[in-house]
Scaffold this active site. Structure first.
Site, PDB file in Angstrom:
ATOM      1  N   ASN A 128       0.827  -1.192   0.000  1.00 31.72           N
ATOM      2  CA  ASN A 128       0.000   0.000   0.000  1.00 31.72           C
ATOM      3  C   ASN A 128       0.870   1.254   0.000  1.00 31.72           C
ATOM      4  OD1 ASN A 128      -2.336   1.682   0.204  1.00 31.72           O
ATOM      5  ND2 ASN A 128      -3.363   0.061   1.353  1.00 31.72           N
ATOM      6  N   HIS A 152      24.128   1.550  11.178  1.00 37.80           N
ATOM      7  CA  HIS A 152      25.439   2.192  11.302  1.00 37.80           C
ATOM      8  C   HIS A 152      26.082   1.807  12.637  1.00 37.80           C
ATOM      9  CE1 HIS A 152      24.216   4.637   7.904  1.00 37.80           C
ATOM     10  NE2 HIS A 152      23.119   4.949   8.554  1.00 37.80           N
ATOM     11  N   GLY A 170      -0.238  -1.325   9.207  1.00 36.51           N
ATOM     12  CA  GLY A 170       0.160   0.041   8.903  1.00 36.51           C
ATOM     13  C   GLY A 170       1.162   0.616   9.888  1.00 36.51           C
ATOM     14  N   ARG A 190      -0.267 -14.253  20.295  1.00 40.46           N
ATOM     15  CA  ARG A 190      -1.049 -15.493  20.215  1.00 40.46           C
ATOM     16  C   ARG A 190      -0.678 -16.239  18.942  1.00 40.46           C
ATOM     17  NH1 ARG A 190      -5.501 -15.142  16.683  1.00 40.46           N
ATOM     18  NH2 ARG A 190      -6.187 -13.035  16.208  1.00 40.46           N
ATOM     19  N   ALA A 199      -0.366  -3.107  13.552  1.00 41.98           N
ATOM     20  CA  ALA A 199      -0.059  -1.738  13.142  1.00 41.98           C
ATOM     21  C   ALA A 199       0.826  -1.060  14.173  1.00 41.98           C
ATOM     22  CB  ALA A 199      -1.347  -0.945  12.948  1.00 41.98           C
TER      23      ALA A 199
END
Length: 194
Positions: free
Chosen positions: A83, A113, A150, A191, A168
């Protein structure tokens, strides 16, 4: 050993190497062009993805905008959807299995780094400036049938097994086993997913 070979081997490498910069600039141009396309221009989208990516299976959908460092270190399986507004820092391999769903604003990092500033930058030049910082990498591997929620961030070196859901906003710092639902910062299995 070239700087690209060092990069893919996880050794300290010079980001300012001419070969690496050429591929980096190529990827920036290709992603810019991809991100400017009309969303229904499927032919040109597929042409750009073929030139940009290291490999892909059938039925890949990437919603613009999409950002990558090199592009040619990203590999998708079949039936994957990415997306909008995702960033893939593919300084090492990012391998994504079949049937992956990657939600908006997901970030996948393979580069990191040294924590010591002297190791990152080395000695200053005579004019007081520094060279490109030194970098290391580790691949990110994502299994089949995975949904990344997301805003999740996947850090260098993690492997996510098959049939996993990442909640998310999670920050994935360690491997997540197959058949799991995991979330949080740091991301932890909450779970089984069977």
């Amino acid at each position: 050993m070239t700087e690209r070979e060092k990069m893919l081997a996880g050794q300290l490498y010079d980001c300012g190497d001419a070969e690496l910069l050429a591929q980096w600039h190529k990827a920036k141009k290709l992603t810019r062009d991809y991100n400017r396309l009309d969303s229904d221009n499927e032919v040109e989208k597929q042409r750009i993805l073929t030139e940009l990516l290291g490999g892909r299976g059938k039925n890949l959908w990437i919603t613009a905008p999409f950002y990558a460092d090199y592009g040619n270190n990203i590999y998708f399986g079949n039936n994957c959807e990415v997306n909008m507004n995702c960033t893939f820092l593919d300084d090492n391999r990012i391998v994504i299995g079949d049937n992956a769903l990657i939600a908006p604003n997901v970030q996948i990092y393979t580069a990191f780094h040294p924590t010591n500033a002297a190791d990152r930058f080395g000695a200053p030049r005579p004019d007081g400036s520094f060279a490109f910082c030194k970098t290391q990498t580790a691949p990110v591997i994502i299994g089949n049938n995975v949904w990344i929620g997301g805003g999740a961030i996947l850090l260098p070196g993690v492997t996510i097994g098959d049939n996993v859901v990442i909640g998310a906003g999670s920050v994935v710092t360690k491997d997540i086993p197959s058949d799991s639902v995991a979330c949080g910062n740091p991301c932890r299995v909450i779970r089984e997913n069977r």
